[in-house]
Design a protein around this motif. Structure first.
Motif, mmCIF file in Angstrom:
data_model
loop_
_atom_site.group_PDB
_atom_site.id
_atom_site.type_symbol
_atom_site.label_atom_id
_atom_site.label_comp_id
_atom_site.label_asym_id
_atom_site.label_seq_id
_atom_site.Cartn_x
_atom_site.Cartn_y
_atom_site.Cartn_z
ATOM 1 N N ARG A 71 -3.229 62.538 -12.775
ATOM 2 C CA ARG A 71 -1.778 62.653 -12.934
ATOM 3 C C ARG A 71 -1.024 62.158 -11.693
ATOM 4 N N TYR A 72 -1.708 62.147 -10.549
ATOM 5 C CA TYR A 72 -1.010 61.882 -9.287
ATOM 6 C C TYR A 72 -1.507 60.651 -8.551
ATOM 7 N N VAL A 73 -2.467 59.948 -9.115
ATOM 8 C CA VAL A 73 -3.051 58.796 -8.433
ATOM 9 C C VAL A 73 -1.980 57.773 -8.053
ATOM 10 N N LYS A 74 -1.147 57.385 -8.996
ATOM 11 C CA LYS A 74 -0.130 56.361 -8.728
ATOM 12 C C LYS A 74 0.861 56.838 -7.676
ATOM 13 N N GLU A 75 1.228 58.113 -7.737
ATOM 14 C CA GLU A 75 2.215 58.647 -6.802
ATOM 15 C C GLU A 75 1.683 58.629 -5.371
ATOM 16 N N TYR A 76 0.451 59.102 -5.182
ATOM 17 C CA TYR A 76 -0.100 59.132 -3.826
ATOM 18 C C TYR A 76 -0.400 57.732 -3.314
ATOM 19 N N ALA A 77 -0.811 56.849 -4.190
ATOM 20 C CA ALA A 77 -1.020 55.455 -3.769
ATOM 21 C C ALA A 77 0.296 54.847 -3.319
ATOM 22 N N ALA A 78 1.367 55.115 -4.058
ATOM 23 C CA ALA A 78 2.682 54.584 -3.709
ATOM 24 C C ALA A 78 3.196 55.156 -2.395
ATOM 25 N N GLY A 99 -11.427 53.775 -11.641
ATOM 26 C CA GLY A 99 -10.755 52.537 -12.028
ATOM 27 C C GLY A 99 -9.254 52.630 -11.837
ATOM 28 N N GLN A 100 -8.668 53.782 -12.184
ATOM 29 C CA GLN A 100 -7.228 53.994 -11.999
ATOM 30 C C GLN A 100 -6.839 53.845 -10.528
ATOM 31 N N ILE A 101 -7.660 54.424 -9.672
ATOM 32 C CA ILE A 101 -7.367 54.361 -8.235
ATOM 33 C C ILE A 101 -7.397 52.918 -7.746
ATOM 34 N N GLU A 103 -6.962 50.228 -9.388
ATOM 35 C CA GLU A 103 -5.865 49.442 -9.954
ATOM 36 C C GLU A 103 -4.580 49.576 -9.137
ATOM 37 N N THR A 104 -4.425 50.691 -8.434
ATOM 38 C CA THR A 104 -3.226 50.888 -7.616
ATOM 39 C C THR A 104 -3.303 50.116 -6.298
ATOM 40 N N GLY A 105 -4.498 49.636 -5.958
ATOM 41 C CA GLY A 105 -4.689 48.967 -4.672
ATOM 42 C C GLY A 105 -5.293 49.867 -3.620
ATOM 43 N N SER A 106 -5.413 51.171 -3.915
ATOM 44 C CA SER A 106 -6.090 52.082 -3.003
ATOM 45 C C SER A 106 -7.602 51.961 -3.184
ATOM 46 N N ARG A 107 -8.344 52.435 -2.195
ATOM 47 C CA ARG A 107 -9.795 52.421 -2.271
ATOM 48 C C ARG A 107 -10.272 53.741 -2.859
ATOM 49 N N ALA A 108 -11.230 53.680 -3.792
ATOM 50 C CA ALA A 108 -11.670 54.848 -4.549
ATOM 51 C C ALA A 108 -12.939 55.446 -3.953
ATOM 52 N N PHE A 109 -12.824 56.694 -3.499
ATOM 53 C CA PHE A 109 -13.968 57.443 -2.985
ATOM 54 C C PHE A 109 -14.268 58.602 -3.934
ATOM 55 N N VAL A 110 -15.543 58.863 -4.166
ATOM 56 C CA VAL A 110 -15.947 59.995 -4.981
ATOM 57 C C VAL A 110 -16.584 61.038 -4.069
ATOM 58 N N VAL A 111 -16.271 62.319 -4.303
ATOM 59 C CA VAL A 111 -16.648 63.399 -3.396
ATOM 60 C C VAL A 111 -17.746 64.268 -4.002
ATOM 61 N N LEU A 112 -18.697 64.676 -3.126
ATOM 62 C CA LEU A 112 -19.776 65.579 -3.512
ATOM 63 C C LEU A 112 -19.655 66.880 -2.732
ATOM 64 N N ASN A 113 -19.526 68.009 -3.426
ATOM 65 C CA ASN A 113 -19.593 69.309 -2.772
ATOM 66 C C ASN A 113 -21.015 69.572 -2.276
ATOM 67 N N PRO A 114 -21.212 70.527 -1.361
ATOM 68 C CA PRO A 114 -22.544 70.764 -0.806
ATOM 69 C C PRO A 114 -23.633 71.038 -1.845
ATOM 70 N N SER A 115 -23.277 71.690 -2.940
ATOM 71 C CA SER A 115 -24.293 72.040 -3.943
ATOM 72 C C SER A 115 -24.473 70.989 -5.026
ATOM 73 N N THR A 116 -23.746 69.884 -4.949
ATOM 74 C CA THR A 116 -23.794 68.855 -5.992
ATOM 75 C C THR A 116 -24.780 67.758 -5.613
ATOM 76 N N PRO A 117 -25.740 67.446 -6.496
ATOM 77 C CA PRO A 117 -26.744 66.423 -6.167
ATOM 78 C C PRO A 117 -26.191 65.001 -6.248
ATOM 79 N N VAL A 118 -26.770 64.134 -5.451
ATOM 80 C CA VAL A 118 -26.380 62.720 -5.446
ATOM 81 C C VAL A 118 -26.621 62.072 -6.803
ATOM 82 N N SER A 119 -27.594 62.562 -7.538
ATOM 83 C CA SER A 119 -27.970 61.952 -8.821
ATOM 84 C C SER A 119 -26.814 61.897 -9.808
#
Length: 215
Positions: A71-78, A99-101, A103-119
């Motif tokens: 809901r906020y990707v475009k706003e924060y990118a702007a 993909g949405q991120i 498209e705005t021209g920002s770079r898209a990073f995905v986050v892993l919490n400590p208990s979440t596996p890389v897989s």
């Protein structure tokens, strides 16, 4: 050489302009956006981003710890987000969100919490600009570093070499002068630091010292 992203969650917000000036030589400025639902804390939002827009600052590195960040990707990118970090946890349409991120021209990073596996990232690594490894449970600054979580950096570094992928690896949580060199050696490209920078007597000296260590 790895880059430094001081997190203003640990800054003195009554002196925000002064604090930002003190880390003007950093590579990024990290903004933790929390809504009190995705994580148990409420922090910054659009007003802080707008205030930062009136200051001279490093490129903004924005971590969206909120429900339904699409809901906020475009706003924060702007508002100037160079990097936008979103979690694998709770975002069921992660491929579309990344993909949405982008498209705005920002770079898209995905986050892993400590208990979440890389897989869980197997199907999206090819469309991510980076992966943020959390080495504390997100929500509060000044927490103790979780060594086991840092092992994901090794795994991710090996994966990008084996699959010839170009994503960057960021690490956030308990990062300090004591462990910065080890994290870089493991493969971290971006060190997100809160208390270690802003709660030191001279944040600019800390940033310079880490750059010396990395070289």
């Amino acid at each position: 050489m790895a880059r430094i992203s001081p997190s203003i969650l640990a800054a003195d917000l009554t002196e925000l302009a002064r604090e930002v000036i003190r880390v003007r030589d950093a590579d990024y400025l990290h903004i933790d956006v929390m809504d009190g639902m995705f994580v148990p804390n409420i922090t910054f939002g659009v007003p802080i981003m707008e205030a930062l827009g009136r200051l001279h600052h490093p490129p903004l590195d924005v971590h969206l710890m909120i429900e339904d960040p699409s809901r906020y990707v475009k706003e924060y990118a702007a508002l100037g987000a160079k990097n936008l970090h979103v979690h694998v946890e709770g975002n069921y349409h992660l491929h579309r969100l990344l993909g949405q991120i982008r498209e705005t021209g920002s770079r898209a990073f995905v986050v892993l919490n400590p208990s979440t596996p890389v897989s869980l990232l197997d199907e999206v690594l090819s469309c991510a600009d980076g992966v943020l490894v959390m080495t504390v449970n997100p929500g509060y600054t000044g927490q103790e570093f979780i060594p086991e979580a840092a092992k994901k950096i090794d795994v991710l570094d090996r994966i990008r070499t084996e699959r010839d992928l170009k994503f960057e690896i960021a690490v956030d949580g308990g990062v300090s002068l004591d462990n910065a060199q080890d994290l870089v050696n493991r493969g971290a490209d971006i060190l997100i630091m809160g208390a270690a920078v802003f709660r030191s007597e001279n944040p600019s000296v800390v940033v310079r010292k880490i750059k010396e260590l990395k070289r």
